[in-house]
Design a protein around this motif. Structure first.
Motif, short mmCIF file in Angstrom:
data_model
loop_
_atom_site.label_atom_id
_atom_site.label_comp_id
_atom_site.label_asym_id
_atom_site.label_seq_id
_atom_site.Cartn_x
_atom_site.Cartn_y
_atom_site.Cartn_z
N ARG A 14 0.83 -1.21 0.00
CA ARG A 14 0.00 0.00 0.00
C ARG A 14 0.86 1.26 0.00
NH1 ARG A 14 -2.97 -3.42 3.12
NH2 ARG A 14 -2.09 -2.68 5.07
N PHE A 17 2.41 1.73 -3.45
CA PHE A 17 1.41 2.20 -4.41
C PHE A 17 1.13 3.68 -4.20
CE2 PHE A 17 -2.90 2.57 -6.22
CZ PHE A 17 -2.65 2.05 -7.47
N ALA A 18 1.08 4.12 -2.94
CA ALA A 18 0.80 5.52 -2.63
C ALA A 18 1.92 6.43 -3.10
CB ALA A 18 0.57 5.68 -1.14
N LEU A 20 3.54 6.19 -5.87
CA LEU A 20 3.56 6.31 -7.33
C LEU A 20 2.90 7.59 -7.78
CD1 LEU A 20 2.47 2.68 -8.31
CD2 LEU A 20 4.79 3.60 -8.25
N THR A 21 3.29 8.05 -8.96
CA THR A 21 2.63 9.21 -9.55
C THR A 21 1.24 8.81 -10.03
OG1 THR A 21 3.42 8.78 -11.79
CG2 THR A 21 4.84 10.13 -10.36
N ARG A 22 0.43 9.80 -10.35
CA ARG A 22 -0.92 9.52 -10.85
C ARG A 22 -0.87 8.66 -12.10
NH1 ARG A 22 -3.52 14.07 -13.64
NH2 ARG A 22 -4.14 12.75 -15.30
N GLU A 24 1.54 6.58 -13.05
CA GLU A 24 1.99 5.23 -12.73
C GLU A 24 0.86 4.40 -12.13
OE1 GLU A 24 5.26 6.45 -10.28
OE2 GLU A 24 6.73 5.85 -11.80
N ARG A 25 0.08 5.02 -11.22
CA ARG A 25 -1.07 4.32 -10.64
C ARG A 25 -2.07 3.94 -11.72
NH1 ARG A 25 -0.60 8.19 -6.33
NH2 ARG A 25 -2.16 9.46 -7.38
N TYR A 28 -0.85 0.85 -13.60
CA TYR A 28 -1.10 -0.39 -12.85
C TYR A 28 -2.58 -0.74 -12.84
CZ TYR A 28 3.63 -1.00 -11.07
OH TYR A 28 4.97 -1.24 -10.98
N GLU A 29 -3.45 0.24 -12.68
CA GLU A 29 -4.89 -0.02 -12.67
C GLU A 29 -5.36 -0.58 -14.01
OE1 GLU A 29 -6.60 3.70 -11.47
OE2 GLU A 29 -5.77 3.55 -9.46
#
Length: 67
Positions: A14, A17-18, A20-22, A24-25, A28-29
């Motif tokens: 967690r 993940f937090a 990461l840049t917008r 990068e998130r 992954y999503e």
């Protein structure tokens, strides 16, 4: 290690993940939505085909246009 090939678990995942840049998130999503996240975790982004990475990139572009 415990056989998990160095993957992060629980709170460590967690926190990673937090951090990461917008973008990068979002990457992954989208990989998760396409069913590619397990492979990314196992072999990294380089383990994806050009078609798969192109699909991810295209969906990122579409989502950016929507926002």
């Amino acid at each position: 290690m415990n056989g998990n090939k160095g993957l992060l678990h629980g709170a460590a995942r967690r926190n990673a993940f937090a951090a990461l840049t917008r973008e990068e998130r979002m990457k992954y999503e989208i990989a998760r939505e396409l069913g590619l996240l397990d492979r990314v975790r196992e072999v990294g982004w380089a383990g994806l085909t050009a078609k798969e990475t192109g699909r991810i990139g295209g969906l990122i572009g579409q989502k950016k246009k929507q926002h």
